[in-house]
Design a protein around this motif. Structure first.
Motif, PDB file in Angstrom:
ATOM      1  N   VAL A  27       0.843  -1.194   0.000  1.00  0.00           N
ATOM      2  CA  VAL A  27       0.000   0.000   0.000  1.00  0.00           C
ATOM      3  C   VAL A  27       0.877   1.242   0.000  1.00  0.00           C
ATOM      4  O   VAL A  27       0.660   2.181  -0.766  1.00  0.00           O
ATOM      5  CB  VAL A  27      -0.970   0.002   1.203  1.00  0.00           C
ATOM      6  N   LYS A  28       1.905   1.229   0.829  1.00  0.00           N
ATOM      7  CA  LYS A  28       2.815   2.384   0.888  1.00  0.00           C
ATOM      8  C   LYS A  28       3.528   2.588  -0.453  1.00  0.00           C
ATOM      9  O   LYS A  28       3.685   3.721  -0.918  1.00  0.00           O
ATOM     10  CB  LYS A  28       3.831   2.173   2.013  1.00  0.00           C
ATOM     11  N   GLY A  29       3.947   1.495  -1.084  1.00  0.00           N
ATOM     12  CA  GLY A  29       4.599   1.584  -2.385  1.00  0.00           C
ATOM     13  C   GLY A  29       3.650   2.095  -3.455  1.00  0.00           C
ATOM     14  O   GLY A  29       4.038   2.894  -4.319  1.00  0.00           O
ATOM     15  N   ALA A  30       2.397   1.652  -3.406  1.00  0.00           N
ATOM     16  CA  ALA A  30       1.400   2.110  -4.376  1.00  0.00           C
ATOM     17  C   ALA A  30       1.112   3.597  -4.166  1.00  0.00           C
ATOM     18  O   ALA A  30       0.965   4.340  -5.137  1.00  0.00           O
ATOM     19  CB  ALA A  30       0.126   1.290  -4.254  1.00  0.00           C
ATOM     20  N   GLN A  31       1.053   4.030  -2.910  1.00  0.00           N
ATOM     21  CA  GLN A  31       0.848   5.450  -2.623  1.00  0.00           C
ATOM     22  C   GLN A  31       1.970   6.274  -3.240  1.00  0.00           C
ATOM     23  O   GLN A  31       1.730   7.298  -3.890  1.00  0.00           O
ATOM     24  CB  GLN A  31       0.815   5.700  -1.116  1.00  0.00           C
ATOM     25  N   LYS A  32       3.185   5.806  -3.050  1.00  0.00           N
ATOM     26  CA  LYS A  32       4.339   6.525  -3.586  1.00  0.00           C
ATOM     27  C   LYS A  32       4.328   6.517  -5.106  1.00  0.00           C
ATOM     28  O   LYS A  32       4.575   7.540  -5.743  1.00  0.00           O
ATOM     29  CB  LYS A  32       5.633   5.888  -3.060  1.00  0.00           C
ATOM     30  N   ALA A  33       4.039   5.368  -5.693  1.00  0.00           N
ATOM     31  CA  ALA A  33       4.018   5.263  -7.150  1.00  0.00           C
ATOM     32  C   ALA A  33       2.962   6.189  -7.753  1.00  0.00           C
ATOM     33  O   ALA A  33       3.221   6.865  -8.756  1.00  0.00           O
ATOM     34  CB  ALA A  33       3.748   3.818  -7.574  1.00  0.00           C
TER      35      ALA A  33
END
Length: 113
Positions: free
Chosen positions: A69-75
């Motif tokens: 989720v954190k990676g998707a937010q950043k992406a």
């Protein structure tokens, strides 16, 4: 009966399309500020076309590409992982082919092939 393109979707319709439980969509709303469906009486959610597109993108990042989720937010915030828009229909095939060859060459260099 299928809805017209651009029609608002209910949470149950979007949930069925993405094959995720409704509570997951509600969770995504807490983690992705841009995902804000309209809420009517009784907290009924109606996802606009932009919300539907974003939910599809979030689902793709999490389920297909394996982001956290954190990676998707950043992406999403950095514009990574977004599907590029399709080329206009009036692009000459030769131009498209040369662009694809350029992309293939860049990928080959990046992979060291």
């Amino acid at each position: 009966m299928e809805k017209a393109e651009g029609a608002f979707l209910t949470i149950s319709e979007l949930s069925a399309e993405l094959d995720v439980p409704q509570h997951i969509l509600r969770y995504w709303e807490t983690r992705f500020p841009a995902l804000r469906p309209l809420q009517r009486a009784g907290n009924r959610r109606y996802y606009r076309p932009d919300d539907v597109q974003l939910a599809r993108r979030i689902h793709h990042l999490l389920s297909v590409e394996g982001f956290t989720v954190k990676g998707a937010q950043k992406a999403l915030s950095e514009g990574e992982g977004r599907t590029p828009p399709p080329p206009p229909n009036d692009v000459a095939p030769e131009t498209l082919l040369s662009q694809l060859e350029m992309v293939r060459a860049m990928l080959a260099r990046a992979l060291g092939v």
